[in-house]
Design an enzyme around this catalytic site. Structure first.
Site, mmCIF file in Angstrom:
data_model
loop_
_atom_site.group_PDB
_atom_site.id
_atom_site.type_symbol
_atom_site.label_atom_id
_atom_site.label_comp_id
_atom_site.label_asym_id
_atom_site.label_seq_id
_atom_site.Cartn_x
_atom_site.Cartn_y
_atom_site.Cartn_z
ATOM 1 N N GLU A 89 4.731 -6.792 -13.508
ATOM 2 C CA GLU A 89 3.302 -6.841 -13.883
ATOM 3 C C GLU A 89 2.887 -5.515 -14.544
ATOM 4 O OE1 GLU A 89 0.739 -8.165 -10.596
ATOM 5 O OE2 GLU A 89 -0.553 -6.452 -11.023
ATOM 6 N N LYS B 166 8.328 -9.710 -4.192
ATOM 7 C CA LYS B 166 6.914 -9.454 -4.525
ATOM 8 C C LYS B 166 6.769 -8.073 -5.167
ATOM 9 C CE LYS B 166 2.463 -9.593 -4.857
ATOM 10 N NZ LYS B 166 1.629 -8.725 -4.102
ATOM 11 N N HIS C 93 7.961 -8.319 -8.661
ATOM 12 C CA HIS C 93 6.896 -9.035 -9.390
ATOM 13 C C HIS C 93 5.818 -8.039 -9.835
ATOM 14 C CE1 HIS C 93 2.785 -10.567 -9.313
ATOM 15 N NE2 HIS C 93 3.238 -11.693 -9.818
ATOM 16 N N ASN C 94 5.397 -7.193 -8.918
ATOM 17 C CA ASN C 94 4.353 -6.220 -9.266
ATOM 18 C C ASN C 94 4.846 -5.203 -10.289
ATOM 19 O OD1 ASN C 94 3.076 -7.580 -7.151
ATOM 20 N ND2 ASN C 94 1.977 -5.757 -6.514
ATOM 21 N N SER D 229 0.885 -13.505 -3.988
ATOM 22 C CA SER D 229 0.314 -12.945 -5.207
ATOM 23 C C SER D 229 -0.810 -13.822 -5.722
ATOM 24 C CB SER D 229 1.383 -12.822 -6.288
ATOM 25 O OG SER D 229 0.793 -12.343 -7.475
HETATM 26 P P1 NBP Z 1 -7.486 -4.807 3.641
HETATM 27 O O1 NBP Z 1 -6.181 -4.361 3.136
HETATM 28 O O2 NBP Z 1 -8.711 -4.125 3.192
HETATM 29 O O3 NBP Z 1 -7.427 -4.771 5.262
HETATM 30 C C1 NBP Z 1 -8.555 -5.083 6.031
HETATM 31 C C2 NBP Z 1 -8.156 -5.877 7.237
HETATM 32 O O4 NBP Z 1 -7.223 -5.152 8.047
HETATM 33 C C3 NBP Z 1 -9.344 -6.186 8.124
HETATM 34 O O5 NBP Z 1 -9.186 -7.475 8.662
HETATM 35 C C4 NBP Z 1 -9.215 -5.120 9.190
HETATM 36 O O6 NBP Z 1 -9.875 -5.445 10.401
HETATM 37 C C5 NBP Z 1 -7.746 -5.099 9.393
HETATM 38 N N1 NBP Z 1 -7.239 -3.928 10.141
HETATM 39 C C6 NBP Z 1 -7.147 -2.636 9.779
HETATM 40 BR BR1 NBP Z 1 -7.779 -1.954 8.227
HETATM 41 N N2 NBP Z 1 -6.610 -1.840 10.714
HETATM 42 C C7 NBP Z 1 -6.329 -2.674 11.730
HETATM 43 C C8 NBP Z 1 -5.763 -2.474 13.008
HETATM 44 N N3 NBP Z 1 -5.330 -1.265 13.397
HETATM 45 N N4 NBP Z 1 -5.647 -3.538 13.822
HETATM 46 C C9 NBP Z 1 -6.063 -4.757 13.430
HETATM 47 N N5 NBP Z 1 -6.607 -5.017 12.226
HETATM 48 C C10 NBP Z 1 -6.741 -3.983 11.379
HETATM 49 O O7 NBP Z 1 -7.644 -6.396 3.400
HETATM 50 P P2 NBP Z 1 -7.345 -7.276 2.100
HETATM 51 O O8 NBP Z 1 -7.837 -6.634 0.849
HETATM 52 O O9 NBP Z 1 -7.803 -8.632 2.448
HETATM 53 O O10 NBP Z 1 -5.754 -7.282 2.008
HETATM 54 C C11 NBP Z 1 -4.953 -7.751 3.066
HETATM 55 C C12 NBP Z 1 -3.492 -7.573 2.700
HETATM 56 O O11 NBP Z 1 -3.205 -8.347 1.558
HETATM 57 C C13 NBP Z 1 -3.102 -6.145 2.341
HETATM 58 O O12 NBP Z 1 -1.813 -5.879 2.837
HETATM 59 C C14 NBP Z 1 -3.096 -6.154 0.836
HETATM 60 O O13 NBP Z 1 -2.241 -5.173 0.300
HETATM 61 C C15 NBP Z 1 -2.604 -7.556 0.564
HETATM 62 N N6 NBP Z 1 -2.957 -8.090 -0.745
HETATM 63 C C16 NBP Z 1 -4.197 -7.910 -1.258
HETATM 64 C C17 NBP Z 1 -4.531 -8.434 -2.488
HETATM 65 C C18 NBP Z 1 -5.902 -8.274 -3.039
HETATM 66 O O14 NBP Z 1 -6.144 -8.720 -4.172
HETATM 67 N N7 NBP Z 1 -6.822 -7.672 -2.326
HETATM 68 C C19 NBP Z 1 -3.602 -9.164 -3.194
HETATM 69 C C20 NBP Z 1 -2.364 -9.386 -2.652
HETATM 70 C C21 NBP Z 1 -2.055 -8.832 -1.420
HETATM 71 P P3 NBP Z 1 -11.437 -5.031 10.629
HETATM 72 O O15 NBP Z 1 -12.214 -6.082 9.913
HETATM 73 O O16 NBP Z 1 -11.591 -5.088 12.090
HETATM 74 O O17 NBP Z 1 -11.599 -3.678 10.043
#
Ligand code: NBP
Length: 476
Positions: A189, A182, A185-186, A128
């Protein structure tokens, strides 16, 4: 290989997590489905530490020291399964795969079982704190085997947020426990945000105050018991002026709240376990109501209000009432969330230490707050505490505010200000403390129309009354 930790999935979260590992002195193997993101991480931040970049999964796995520790940070759902399927053939017994995305805990239970059958450790870990947390220190909630935590713990604790020198990371429990915590937690939130929004609305309608004035009230509140990240950013947001219109920023934002689904999961699970998480549920439904455009359109100007304008006379007293009502409602929402953790822990055999969860939420995450210390202390006093609200500290802290809470909820009802979370929290408080509930009548009705039976207050056993016959009582 020599890399101490690997990260695959280098979008915002994975990129920042990889940088955090590197900045803390770990040699980090990095990989992403499309190499451009890997390259850009090396180009932009390669000087922050030691990165070992790989284009193929095979090379990525080979670059890691054994037992390998691989953090998967991809889009939750099918992408996570795809990445796991690609990784597994290259792994060896004892290797550890960490899913740090926002997986739904039943998926984590399924994945853990599948990888365990192959001699691998699968760790579903809540992370988080968003982008900034990932880079500067998140709150980390890892599940999986205790053995895997022996390897992972020192690394994850090092990169986590610290409060008073204590890491905001601890082993949560087997298989889905980390992602479950988690999720809750959400959910909390959601409740916390809704309660703050209701407090804002009460101050706006009761005082006729501007956003900036209310922002100042929240800034004052942030120096006391309510001190928290969410109160702090609320003060900031309310004081922000929209450059284009010159209006308060909050006044130009469309009033339809969206969600990504963790609140919904929390509520669904609350129903499954039969735990009344009314604060979280009302918060989730309040978002749904805000987005119910056809219904809102049909109601606007149509449903009679029968209210009068709210003219608060003693402004300072009203502000204090709202503060006390907010605090009390917040304690209810947390108390309910911790009940949900206890219920799931019993259901799934997770043995989760609730005090430790409050401790690792003190920093790095969205609900970080001073008052979490009080929750940790409450569970230290009694590890089996059946009701957080009944802890000696909270009976005092909430109890003092009850008259104010009643005035605020009654005032809201009289003046037509919707306060679903404030009101339902007070109803929960009165329900849970009631000596006798009208549930007795529900049982009687159920026995009447469905012969569902009832128990008596005066002797043991299960009974049915022949309602349609001579109304004698039978042992059921
Ligand atoms: P995203 O959730 O937008 O995912 C993008 C990533 O997933 C890229 O690296 C992409 O690769 C990869 N990907 C996908 Br889409 N399909 C794939 C596949 N079939 N095989 C391999 N790679 C694949 O990224 P994020 O916003 O950084 O979040 C990552 C995780 O963290 C999520 O589960 C999210 O829920 C969680 N999270 C996010 C936050 C936040 O604030 N954003 C907070 C807490 C948790 P590519 O580059 O090749 O397309």
């Amino acid at each position: 290989g020599t890399a101490e930790i690997g990260v695959t999935g280098l979008a915002v979260m994975g990129r920042n997590l990889a940088r955090n590992f590197a900045r803390n002195g770990f040699t980090v193997a990095i990989h992403n489905r499309s190499f451009a993101k890997t390259q850009s991480l090396v180009d932009d931040h390669g000087d922050e530490g030691t990165f070992v970049a790989s284009e193929s999964v095979e090379d990525f796995v080979a670059s890691l020291a054994r037992p390998r520790k691989i953090v998967v940070m991809v889009k939750a759902g099918a992408a996570t399964d795809a990445v796991i399927d690609e990784l597994v053939p290259h792994l060896d017994e004892g290797d550890i795969v960490v899913d740090a995305g926002n997986a739904h805990f039943p998926d984590t239970i399924r994945r853990e079982k599948a990888l365990r059958a192959k001699g691998l450790h699968f760790v579903g870990s809540g992370v988080s704190g968003g982008e900034e947390g990932a880079l500067l220190g998140p709150s980390i909630m890892p599940g999986g085997t205790a053995e895997s935590y022996q390897w992972l713990g020192p690394i994850l604790e090092k990169i986590s947020a610290k409060v008073d020198g204590v890491p905001c990371c601890t082993y949560v429990g087997p298989d889905g426990a980390g992602h479950f915590v988690k999720m809750v937690h959400n959910g909390i939130e959601y409740a916390d945000m809704q309660l703050i929004a209701e407090a804002y609305d009460l101050l706006k309608q009761g005082l006729g105050a501007s956003a900036a004035e209310i922002g100042q009230i929240f800034a004052d509140w942030n120096t006391g018991d309510l001190e928290s990240f969410l109160i702090e950013i609320t003060a900031d947001v309310l004081q922000h002026v929209d450059a284009a219109s010159g209006s308060a920023f909050v006044d130009i934002v469309l009033d339809r709240a969206e969600q990504k689904g963790t609140g919904r999961w929390t509520v669904q699970n609350g129903l499954d376990l039969g735990v009344p998480i009314t604060g979280i549920a009302e918060a989730t439904f309040a978002r749904a109501l805000s987005g119910s455009v056809p219904q809102r359109t049909a109601a606007l100007g149509t449903l009679p209000a029968h209210t009068t304008d709210w003219q608060v006379e003693d402004r300072a007293a009203f502000i204090e009432d709202v503060r006390l009502a907010l605090y009390a409602s917040k304690v209810v929402a947390y108390s309910q969330g911790f009940d949900q953790i206890a219920a799931a822990s019993a259901e799934f055999g997770w043995d989760i230490d609730r005090g430790a969860m409050a401790r690792i939420w003190r920093g790095g995450c969205i609900i970080r707050a001073r008052f979490l210390n009080r929750i940790t202390e409450a569970y230290e006093r009694n590890v089996d505490l059946p009701l957080l609200l009944a802890d000696e500290y909270f009976t005092g802290a909430v109890g003092n505010g009850v008259p104010a809470w009643r005035r605020v909820v009654a005032g809201a009802a009289l003046h037509g200000v919707p306060t679903p979370a404030f009101s339902s929290s007070l109803a929960y408080y009165d329900g849970v403390r009631a000596e006798r509930l009208p549930a007795a009548l529900i049982q009687a009705q159920r026995d009447f129309f469905g012969a569902h039976t009832y128990r008596r207050t005066d002797r043991d056993g299960t009974f049915h009354t022949t309602w349609s016959g001579d109304r004698t009582e039978q042992d059921a």
